[in-house]
Design an enzyme around this catalytic site. Structure first.
Site, PDB file in Angstrom:
ATOM      1  CB  SER A  45      -0.923   0.013   1.215  1.00  0.00           C
ATOM      2  OG  SER A  45      -1.823  -1.060   1.173  1.00  0.00           O
ATOM      3  CD  GLU A 151      -1.332  -5.408  -1.147  1.00  0.00           C
ATOM      4  OE1 GLU A 151      -1.140  -5.601   0.062  1.00  0.00           O
ATOM      5  OE2 GLU A 151      -0.971  -6.208  -2.031  1.00  0.00           O
TER       6      GLU A 151
END
Length: 184
Positions: A45, A151
């Site tokens: 992230s 993600e």
């Protein structure tokens, strides 16, 4: 050998359809009004948010990745964008608490709006997915590991925010390229 690319694209397409466009509009407004934008995330992230910071810089925004030595002191009117699938990452929780104490606006990009960081954020962009601790067979037995779909969707969502900002500001690839690093 399995071609998982189509499975991944199917999963991301299904998840992208669930994104709340009102939340996107609120995040765009926060970005446009911010004096300075701080960005933070950890792990994959964190990589996604660094890419987003780079494009915001190319668009002409004043941005900093939290923790870099050139990052300035925060002030009210600044914005902190945190990307955390769980909204519970310890270092990011501490950062959000500090930002809230300094009256810095907080945007959280997450799967868990009701998280600790979510409770501190003024705006939340909730993306569907499962955290690294959860196990979900989302597509006929297909499942990417440990929050991967989140993600990937974060990268795409950040790029869609950039495209929206380009549309609203009249920026083009050519105007943005003038802000691209020339020392590489």
């Amino acid at each position: 050998m399995e071609n998982y690319t189509l499975c991944i694209l199917k999963e991301l397409t299904q998840n992208a359809r669930k994104i709340n466009t009102e939340q996107i509009s609120l995040v765009l407004d926060k970005i446009k009004k911010a004096n300075h934008i701080f960005l933070s995330g950890v792990g994959r992230s964190g990589i996604a948010i660094q890419a987003f910071a780079n494009r915001l810089l190319h668009l002409g925004f004043e941005v900093s990745i939290v923790g870099e030595i050139s990052s300035p002191h925060s002030c009210p009117g600044d914005l902190l964008i945190i990307c955390s699938g769980s909204g519970e990452t310890t270092s990011l929780r501490s950062l959000a608490e500090r930002a809230a104490a300094n009256r810095v606006d907080i945007v959280l990009v997450t799967m868990k709006a009701d998280s600790t960081i979510g409770k501190l954020a003024s705006s939340i962009l909730t993306l569907p997915g499962v955290t690294k601790d959860e196990n979900n067979r989302s597509l006929e037995g297909f499942s990417q590991p440990m929050g991967t779909a989140f993600e990937q969707l974060v990268f795409l969502t950040f790029d869609s925010l950039v495209l929206n900002l380009m549309d609203e500001s009249g920026e083009t690839s050519e105007t943005m390229f003038k802000r691209h690093a020339d020392f590489e």
